[in-house]
Scaffold this active site. Structure first.
Site, PDB file in Angstrom:
ATOM      1  N   GLY A   1       0.828  -1.189   0.000  1.00  0.00           N
ATOM      2  CA  GLY A   1       0.000   0.000   0.000  1.00  0.00           C
ATOM      3  C   GLY A   1       0.866   1.243   0.000  1.00  0.00           C
ATOM      4  N   CYS A   2       0.279   2.370  -0.378  1.00  0.00           N
ATOM      5  CA  CYS A   2       1.055   3.609  -0.466  1.00  0.00           C
ATOM      6  C   CYS A   2       1.506   4.090   0.915  1.00  0.00           C
ATOM      7  CB  CYS A   2       0.261   4.682  -1.199  1.00  0.00           C
ATOM      8  SG  CYS A   2      -1.425   4.921  -0.597  1.00  0.00           S
ATOM      9  N   TYR A   3       0.599   4.081   1.886  1.00  0.00           N
ATOM     10  CA  TYR A   3       0.998   4.460   3.246  1.00  0.00           C
ATOM     11  C   TYR A   3       2.087   3.538   3.812  1.00  0.00           C
ATOM     12  CZ  TYR A   3      -2.719   7.929   4.275  1.00  0.00           C
ATOM     13  OH  TYR A   3      -3.529   9.040   4.320  1.00  0.00           O
TER      14      TYR A   3
ATOM     15  N   THR B   1       4.336   1.881   2.240  1.00  0.00           N
ATOM     16  CA  THR B   1       5.604   2.111   1.548  1.00  0.00           C
ATOM     17  C   THR B   1       6.389   3.231   2.209  1.00  0.00           C
ATOM     18  OG1 THR B   1       4.827   1.298  -0.596  1.00  0.00           O
ATOM     19  CG2 THR B   1       6.643   2.866  -0.627  1.00  0.00           C
ATOM     20  N   VAL B   2       5.779   4.404   2.334  1.00  0.00           N
ATOM     21  CA  VAL B   2       6.518   5.549   2.862  1.00  0.00           C
ATOM     22  C   VAL B   2       6.712   5.448   4.372  1.00  0.00           C
ATOM     23  CG1 VAL B   2       4.434   6.988   3.057  1.00  0.00           C
ATOM     24  CG2 VAL B   2       6.686   8.063   2.829  1.00  0.00           C
TER      25      VAL B   2
END
Length: 354
Positions: free
Chosen positions: A156-158, A160-161
């Protein structure tokens, strides 16, 4: 390794934001021929109606998303709503590299899957579909796993970062991992392209809104799962997402208690060592903090870390384009590894400004 002169890639869910970003990257990939493009309700329409910026593909017509339409390609990228990937993937050939941008196969723990995903209605209410190799190459030991994978679950994008912001400190043993707090600020594209009243311009402009608070957001167990790969200690994450009036980008701030004797110099060394070995993770100069606009359109994660001496907590901040490194760029990065290509093929660390 695929030995074709040109690798054929099909994209399911091509009319959505994630699918469109996958196509933008594939259009500039030197080793790829773009094959079937499929959609659900938008089948029969042209790509240009949904993604006018994809000029080379504008006249291509979307097919229905079926296993038959996607079969026969070297790679299939699934950019489908949650709960729709498992059935399609099961019908594809075992030798096909299938890269799923959805959440179906990310979690290793069936109990966590049932808690965060199992209560859905519709197709998502199906039993836990299992787990695929996880597509975050920066995790310890993950690149060799992805190099032989034919099924890959893109993070997921969250996660990842958030993971990459905290991973250098966790892997170096600098923080207590039972009290990690992450606050992530994001734009509206992370919610997909389907019309939703709370994402209308009149609702979003001039406002910031917390959602999925109190440990309910589905990316919480994924962040914990990732950090556990770098430590033998228990991991507990309190994650709060915030919706802001921008189209794309995530700024995630993670904090954790420092272990005794750990100082700012130890943090600086750990982050410099980690980031210098990663092609897509960029540590900013001392005193410069990440901003989302600097990552837009790139596969980069911008990081900075410091120490709050009064509370003895690490403060780590990461910025990412949620549609590129946070989704489509991560998918292409993993595809490259699975095919034996250079990891950065077709990807850039250069963002768009202003």
């Amino acid at each position: 390794m695929i030995m074709h002169m040109s690798i054929t890639v099909a994209v399911a869910g091509a009319s959505g934001y994630a699918g469109g970003e996958v196509l933008r990257l594939l259009a500039g990939h030197p080793g790829v021929t773009i094959g079937a493009l499929t959609a659900g309700g938008n089948a029969g329409s042209r790509i240009g109606q949904h993604h006018p910026h994809l000029v080379p593909l504008a006249t291509r017509v979307l097919e229905e998303t079926t296993a038959q339409a996607l079969s026969g390609h070297d790679v299939v990228v699934l950019a489908l709503p949650h709960g729709q990937s498992a059935q399609i993937a099961a019908a594809l050939d075992d030798d096909t590299v299938v890269v799923d941008c959805g959440a179906d196969f990310r979690l290793t723990d069936e109990t966590e899957w049932q808690h965060f995903y199992g209560g859905d209605s519709g197709p998502a209410a199906a039993p836990w579909p299992g787990w695929w190799p996880y597509g975050l190459p920066e995790l310890p030991g993950q690149r060799p796993v992805l190099a032989s994978a034919r099924r890959i679950a893109v993070p997921g994008c969250y996660p990842t970062v958030s993971t990459l912001a905290l991973l250098p400190a966790v892997a170096a043993g600098l923080v207590h991992t039972d009290d990690v707090v992450v606050v992530g600020v994001t734009g509206t594209s992370g919610a997909g392209k389907a019309l939703k009243p709370h994402l209308l311009g009149a609702e979003v402009m001039g406002s910031a809104t917390v959602y999925g608070a109190g440990g309910t957001h589905r990316h919480t167990p994924e962040i914990e799962q990732n950090l556990r790969s770098a430590t033998a200690e228990p991991v507990r994450v309190s994650f709060t997402p915030v919706l802001t009036p921008m189209a794309r980008g995530i700024l995630a701030t993670g904090t954790a208690r420092l272990r005794d004797g750990v100082g700012a110099a130890d943090v600086a060394v750990a982050y410099d060592k980690f980031c210098s070995a990663e092609p897509f993770v960029h540590l900013l100069p001392d005193g410069q903090w990440p901003q989302t606009k600097s990552t837009l359109g790139s596969n980069s994660v911008h990081l900075q870390a410091g120490v709050d001496p009064r509370t003895r907590r690490l403060v780590a901040v990461g910025a990412v384009d949620n549609l590129t490194k946070g989704t489509a760029g991560g998918a292409v990065q993993c595809m490259n590894l699975a095919l034996g290509l250079a990891e950065d093929t077709g990807l850039t660390t250069v963002g768009v400004s202003p």
